[in-house]
Design a protein around this motif. Structure first.
Motif, short mmCIF file in Angstrom:
data_model
loop_
_atom_site.label_atom_id
_atom_site.label_comp_id
_atom_site.label_asym_id
_atom_site.label_seq_id
_atom_site.Cartn_x
_atom_site.Cartn_y
_atom_site.Cartn_z
N UNK A 223 -2.38 -4.04 10.43
CA UNK A 223 -1.40 -3.06 10.91
C UNK A 223 -0.38 -3.75 11.80
N UNK A 224 -0.85 -4.65 12.66
CA UNK A 224 0.07 -5.35 13.57
C UNK A 224 1.06 -6.21 12.80
N UNK A 225 0.64 -6.75 11.67
CA UNK A 225 1.55 -7.54 10.84
C UNK A 225 2.38 -6.67 9.92
N UNK A 226 2.11 -5.39 9.89
CA UNK A 226 2.93 -4.48 9.10
C UNK A 226 2.68 -4.54 7.61
N UNK A 227 1.56 -5.11 7.17
CA UNK A 227 1.32 -5.16 5.73
C UNK A 227 1.00 -3.76 5.22
N UNK A 228 1.18 -3.57 3.93
CA UNK A 228 1.00 -2.24 3.36
C UNK A 228 0.48 -2.39 1.94
N UNK A 232 -3.33 -3.72 2.68
CA UNK A 232 -3.76 -2.97 3.86
C UNK A 232 -4.98 -2.12 3.53
N UNK A 237 -8.30 0.61 5.54
CA UNK A 237 -7.49 1.62 6.20
C UNK A 237 -6.88 2.56 5.17
N UNK A 239 -4.20 4.40 4.22
CA UNK A 239 -2.77 4.66 4.46
C UNK A 239 -2.03 4.51 3.16
N UNK A 241 1.60 6.14 1.40
CA UNK A 241 2.76 7.01 1.63
C UNK A 241 2.75 8.22 0.70
N UNK A 244 0.48 10.38 3.00
CA UNK A 244 0.84 10.65 4.39
C UNK A 244 2.22 11.29 4.51
N UNK A 245 3.18 10.87 3.66
CA UNK A 245 4.50 11.51 3.68
C UNK A 245 4.92 11.74 2.23
N UNK A 327 4.70 -0.58 0.95
CA UNK A 327 5.82 0.28 1.33
C UNK A 327 7.14 -0.43 1.06
N UNK A 351 6.95 -8.87 3.90
CA UNK A 351 6.06 -8.58 5.02
C UNK A 351 4.63 -9.00 4.70
N UNK A 353 3.62 -11.38 2.77
CA UNK A 353 3.46 -12.84 2.80
C UNK A 353 3.37 -13.35 4.23
#
Lengths: 384, 158
Positions: A223-228, A232, A237, A239, A241, A244-245, A327, A351, A353
């Motif tokens: 999460x801190x590195x923003x991977x998705x 992720x 986790x 998560x 989209x 969630x949205x 994402x 992100x 990578x």
């Protein structure tokens, strides 16, 4: 008969020298023109510095001189494995900016093509990941099936990889008359082959030994590195989209978000990231089945709402969607003219990578290839 | 939390550092803040139990006629809300503290913003160009950027 001698070596006392070696830019295992500057201590990787930009073509600058519909073919060329998914956040964002409400039938077609493209992407990801581990047969099986999906895309849009199919306010063409039947054929073939691949590759003990406990990515670091995306979710986790949205009509459909569970080794290792992709194909099949069941028979004019002149009002939007890789976001800033003032692509693979140096320290060089393969990157998207 | 609640809470904590909130139909809600205490603001946004913005979706630069702007798109996975922060910098000396120690995502994104706009991120661990070659001159996404005619003596075709 000579006596068996046991040679006791204290490996911590062996003198080794650290050296920096280059992998790439033309290296078969890097999945494109990526250069990795690797610092190794013997065979152990102690540091990795990725050098990117070999495919940089100034996507964001070029968009500022294009009209909004001209941007779509350019977006196709970012992540050329999943072009349908690339176009999605852009057209959805532009429609939001311009206040266009697209009818349900077009949204269903978009969802069906996005999910088919997700299957095609995951097939390629699993196939090349198997190839990295030395398994050639699943690669051929998966590519054979991927052809069916590409053929359907070709019938609809004329292109096999670069489609320009989703337009702002509609679609380029209506779906071919055989659309429903072909979707059902694809689903049944994909399910059959996936079962085979599960036995042949995923459950293979050589493959398991190569991938478990390698490249462990804990969820908080991820999460801190923003991977998705699957990277992720492979860390356990939940998560997505689409959940969630929700965009398009995803909130009305029944599917599960697949997460890694650490079944074979540690949670968040290469095997987990790969199994998430395998199982997501099944979830996509479930979504497509529901779309086909609800798909209206009568055809409609898919270009009815396509504006003659795309001139959105002044404003800005960050439009995002769940790509097969994670994402993908487009930050579109409009100044009220026919050209975007700024088009920013938040590239997924870029992100994803960036976490590679963090998770590959302390593993062997051969493991580095597996870790890179499990991230499923496309250099066209990273370099833009 | 809605954008307005986030704005009010930040305003009560940081006062004048928080300049304005824009919330209308044309835009997603964004908050403009001053660059001086950006790291403290980001740490509060990440760690406060009401905010929990643990995920940085995007960071990018913008070239407006009067200033260079850094845009932060933040998202909270546990609370499922979003906010956009903007920091306006003057064009003569565009520098802002790096938020790399808050979100590691910022590392590469800030390098890209430096590469494309020439924004200096102070205390960044490795602020070098990322997409263009390391010896490239100029910052391509600036509106006044002139394409070079040659690179290493080779004529560039457009």
């Amino acid at each position: 008969m000579t006596e068996k001698r046991i040679i006791d070596v204290d490996y911590s006392q062996v003198d080794t020298e650290r050296m920096r070696i280059n992998m790439g830019p033309q290296h078969p295992s890097t999945h494109g023109v990526l250069r990795l500057e690797v610092e190794v201590d013997g065979e152990i990787v102690t540091d990795v510095v990725p050098h990117i930009g070999y495919l940089h073509r100034c996507f964001e600058k070029a968009c500022e001189k294009m009209s909004y519909p001209q941007v779509i073919p350019f977006i196709d060329r970012m992540d050329y494995i999943a072009s349908m998914n690339n176009e999605l956040p852009y057209v959805v964002g532009m429609e939001k900016l311009m206040g266009i409400n697209v009818p349900d039938r077009i949204q269903l077609i978009r969802m069906a093509f996005a999910e088919l493209n997700r299957i095609a992407n995951h097939q390629l990801a699993v196939a090349t990941f198997g190839l990295d581990a030395g398994a050639f047969t699943p690669f051929l099986y998966l590519f054979r099936d991927r052809e069916m999906i590409l053929n359907l895309f070709e019938k609809a849009s004329g292109g096999r990889l670069l489609y320009n199919y989703f337009w702002i306010g509609g679609l380029m063409h209506d779906v071919p008359p055989t659309f429903k039947q072909e979707c059902l054929n694809i689903i049944s073939t994909v399910r059959k082959t996936n079962e085979e691949v599960m036995n042949l590759l995923i459950g293979n003990s050589i493959f398991i030994e190569r991938t478990i406990n390698v490249g462990i990515l804990p969820a908080d670091v991820a999460v801190n590195f923003g991977v998705s995306g699957p990277v992720l979710r492979g860390s356990g986790l939940n998560y997505d989209l689409r959940r969630s949205e929700p965009y398009l009509l995803y909130d009305k459909f029944d599917f599960d978000v697949v997460v890694g569970k650490g079944e074979m080794g540690t949670l968040g290792d290469c095997w987990d990231r790969n199994i998430v992709r395998m199982r997501e194909m099944e979830e996509s099949c479930k979504i497509i089945e529901q779309i086909i069941a609800n798909f209206p028979d009568e055809s409609s004019d898919v270009r009815a709402l396509v504006p003659r002149r795309v001139k959105p009002p002044k404003g800005e939007i960050y439009s995002k969607a769940e790509n097969p890789k994670g994402e993908l976001g487009f930050y579109i800033v409009s100044d009220g003219t026919v050209n975007p003032y700024r088009m920013r692509a938040r590239a997924t693979s870029f992100v994803n990578l960036s976490v590679l140096p963090e998770i590959s320290k302390g593993y062997m060089i051969a493991d580095l290839i597996m870790i890179l393969g499990s991230l499923d990157i496309v250099l066209g998207e990273i370099d833009r | 939390m809605t954008a307005n609640e986030i704005y009010e809470k930040l305003k009560s904590e940081f006062g004048d550092e928080i300049i304005s909130l824009t919330e209308d139909a044309a835009n997603e809600a964004f908050i403009v803040v001053k660059p001086q205490r950006i790291v403290e603001i980001c740490l509060v946004l990440r760690d406060d139990p009401n905010f929990k913005f643990d995920y940085m979706a995007n960071l990018t630069g913008m070239d407006y006629p009067n200033n260079l702007t850094v845009v932060y798109h933040l998202y909270s996975i546990p609370l499922n809300h979003r906010i956009v922060l903007k920091v306006e910098l003057n064009k003569e000396n565009p520098s802002v503290e790096s938020v790399e120690k808050v979100w590691k995502t910022a590392n590469w994104h800030e390098r890209e913003a430096y590469d494309m706009f020439g924004i200096i991120f102070e205390n960044h661990p490795f602020l070098v160009r990322i997409l263009t070659p390391y010896d490239w001159e100029g910052h391509p996404l600036r509106k006044d950027y002139k394409e070079p005619e040659t690179y290493h003596g080779v004529k560039i075709a457009y």
